[in-house]
Design a protein around this motif. Structure first.
Motif, mmCIF file in Angstrom:
data_model
loop_
_atom_site.group_PDB
_atom_site.id
_atom_site.type_symbol
_atom_site.label_atom_id
_atom_site.label_comp_id
_atom_site.label_asym_id
_atom_site.label_seq_id
_atom_site.Cartn_x
_atom_site.Cartn_y
_atom_site.Cartn_z
ATOM 1 N N ASN A 185 6.770 3.635 9.415
ATOM 2 C CA ASN A 185 5.412 4.068 9.073
ATOM 3 C C ASN A 185 5.282 4.370 7.588
ATOM 4 O O ASN A 185 4.247 4.075 6.968
ATOM 5 C CB ASN A 185 5.036 5.298 9.896
ATOM 6 N N ASP B 174 2.895 2.224 4.515
ATOM 7 C CA ASP B 174 1.908 2.811 3.609
ATOM 8 C C ASP B 174 2.071 2.284 2.184
ATOM 9 O O ASP B 174 1.176 2.407 1.364
ATOM 10 C CB ASP B 174 2.031 4.337 3.607
ATOM 11 N N PRO C 208 -4.226 7.362 3.851
ATOM 12 C CA PRO C 208 -2.821 7.710 4.070
ATOM 13 C C PRO C 208 -2.450 7.865 5.540
ATOM 14 O O PRO C 208 -1.536 8.629 5.874
ATOM 15 C CB PRO C 208 -2.705 9.050 3.336
ATOM 16 N N LYS D 98 -0.870 6.053 7.711
ATOM 17 C CA LYS D 98 0.520 5.745 8.041
ATOM 18 C C LYS D 98 1.471 6.809 7.494
ATOM 19 O O LYS D 98 2.504 7.096 8.102
ATOM 20 C CB LYS D 98 0.886 4.361 7.515
ATOM 21 N N SER D 99 1.134 7.376 6.334
ATOM 22 C CA SER D 99 1.966 8.453 5.790
ATOM 23 C C SER D 99 1.912 9.678 6.694
ATOM 24 O O SER D 99 2.919 10.362 6.900
ATOM 25 C CB SER D 99 1.503 8.826 4.374
#
Length: 255
Positions: A122, A126, A143, A145-146
């Motif tokens: 993940n 990003d 953000p 995915k962060s």
């Protein structure tokens, strides 16, 4: 032009020949794989991993996983498939394989590895290769995915504090905090440009409260000072200045 026309059939013939050879080689390779046993196929996949040919490794491991779902090597095949998909840049396949492994093997000794790889996948998703190559900081990009990666690492540390991956996960969480804080500051600056000072101040305060150990706290406090000044909220402005002065005495906003 005449000579070019004469050459065209030859060029086309060569292309057809090369394509034919390629298709023939691929068919031969697939036929050979059908006749190989589990151990031989796994050895082939491991050789591809060692040679850096992760796409080929993933293809073989995926075939193995389908053919021998309950074989003696099934767990290791799935773990190697996770790694091969990750190294091939196949985010969705990596996450799907990780989630299946975690669901079917909740007590396996390598669950912490699978959880770490989920966070890593993940986090990698990003990143934007073109932005990195051009040194463009697009802190305002979504953000999501962060945030997922942060949760993955948090769960790993919470459930397996003594895992050999936990120390690395903590470092990555700090990096992600800085990434998320930069996003909030970028949005706050956008609101400042639009003279939406209440929204800007709220974003700044969010950074101070939720990411106090990030590298964006000074900028967040400065945004709060500027926003409160524009809103005429003197008490809130002075409180922000006091905090800024205590932690960042060299800030230009203190004067």
């Amino acid at each position: 032009m005449k000579s070019l026309r004469l050459m065209m059939p030859l060029v086309v013939g060569i292309m057809v020949s090369v394509t034919g050879c390629s298709s023939s080689d691929e068919a031969t390779e697939q036929a050979a794989m059908v006749n190989m046993g589990e151990q031989a196929l796994y050895a082939k996949a491991k050789a591809n991993i060692e040679n850096g040919n992760f796409s080929a490794a993933a293809q073989t491991l995926s075939a193995l996983d389908s053919r021998y779902p309950f074989g003696p090597l099934s767990h290791q095949i799935q773990l190697d498939l996770i790694y091969s998909y990750y190294k091939s840049g196949k985010t969705q396949e990596t996450l799907a394989t990780i989630d299946r492994f975690l669901r079917l093997n909740p007590n396996h000794s390598d669950v912490d590895y699978a959880m770490f790889m989920r966070g890593l996948t993940n986090m990698e998703a990003d990143n934007n290769m073109f932005q990195e190559l051009l040194s463009i900081d697009r802190a305002d990009r979504d953000p999501a995915k962060s945030r997922e990666a942060f949760e993955d690492f948090r769960k790993l540390i919470e459930q397996y504090p003594n895992s050999k991956y936990s120390a690395d996960a903590r470092k990555r969480m700090l990096y992600i905090k800085n990434r998320l804080a930069r996003y909030e500051v970028a949005i706050a600056r956008f609101y400042m440009r639009r003279q939406a000072y209440v929204a800007a101040a709220n974003r700044g305060r969010y950074v101070v409260e939720h990411y106090p150990d990030s590298d964006q706290v000074q900028q967040a406090l400065e945004i709060m000072v500027a926003s409160y000044d524009q809103l005429g909220l003197e008490e809130l402005k002075q409180n922000a200045i006091k905090t800024l002065k205590l932690n960042y005495p060299d800030s230009d906003f203190i004067g």
